[in-house]
Motif scaffolding. Structure first.
Motif, mmCIF file in Angstrom:
data_model
loop_
_atom_site.group_PDB
_atom_site.id
_atom_site.type_symbol
_atom_site.label_atom_id
_atom_site.label_comp_id
_atom_site.label_asym_id
_atom_site.label_seq_id
_atom_site.Cartn_x
_atom_site.Cartn_y
_atom_site.Cartn_z
ATOM 1 N N CYS A 89 0.801 -1.094 -0.008
ATOM 2 C CA CYS A 89 -0.047 0.196 -0.093
ATOM 3 C C CYS A 89 0.874 1.251 -0.114
ATOM 4 O O CYS A 89 0.332 2.280 0.182
ATOM 5 N N ALA A 90 2.225 1.151 0.236
ATOM 6 C CA ALA A 90 2.943 2.105 0.066
ATOM 7 C C ALA A 90 3.058 3.236 1.272
ATOM 8 O O ALA A 90 3.440 4.166 1.395
ATOM 9 N N ALA A 91 2.414 2.813 2.421
ATOM 10 C CA ALA A 91 2.150 3.559 3.548
ATOM 11 C C ALA A 91 3.454 3.360 4.411
ATOM 12 O O ALA A 91 4.133 2.193 3.922
ATOM 13 N N PRO A 92 3.826 4.435 5.134
ATOM 14 C CA PRO A 92 4.803 3.946 5.925
ATOM 15 C C PRO A 92 4.678 2.847 6.757
ATOM 16 O O PRO A 92 3.765 2.354 7.397
ATOM 17 N N TRP A 93 5.710 1.966 6.792
ATOM 18 C CA TRP A 93 5.743 0.469 7.476
ATOM 19 C C TRP A 93 6.269 0.698 8.866
ATOM 20 O O TRP A 93 7.011 1.398 9.254
ATOM 21 N N PRO A 94 5.491 0.067 9.950
ATOM 22 C CA PRO A 94 4.310 -0.887 9.714
ATOM 23 C C PRO A 94 2.987 -0.072 9.284
ATOM 24 O O PRO A 94 2.563 0.919 10.221
#
Length: 97
Positions: free
Chosen positions: A29-34
């Motif tokens: 989803c390209a969101a900051p992980w986690p």
């Protein structure tokens, strides 16, 4: 993309929400992980061993800080923001059980 389940039902193939290093963004989803999905998955995987979850998250926090600093040494990652991102969400809520 689908795959057959053991009982011959068809269900979509789900990709795990894993980090893309050295950026530490979710590969799905390209969101900051986690990302939120990764957090839910980790909570489920470590539901019976919250200490192991904390140790794992400390390890990835250490790796992420090193990677992110290497990518941008002049304006490195904010330690408080990294703590919140990697560990803050995993702290148990409420009193002892």
């Amino acid at each position: 993309m689908t795959r057959s389940a053991p009982d011959d039902q068809t269900r979509p193939l789900r990709r795990p929400h894993l980090p893309l290093r050295p950026l530490w963004l979710c590969r799905v989803c390209a969101a900051p992980w986690p990302c939120p999905v990764a957090r839910l998955t980790l909570r489920q995987e470590y539901a019976h061993d919250r200490i192991a979850l904390s140790i794992y998250l400390c390890t990835v926090l250490h790796d992420a800080a090193a990677d992110l600093y290497r990518l941008n040494p002049h304006d490195g990652p904010n330690p408080a923001a990294l703590f919140t991102r990697f560990l803050g969400w995993a702290a148990p809520r409420g009193g002892p059980r």
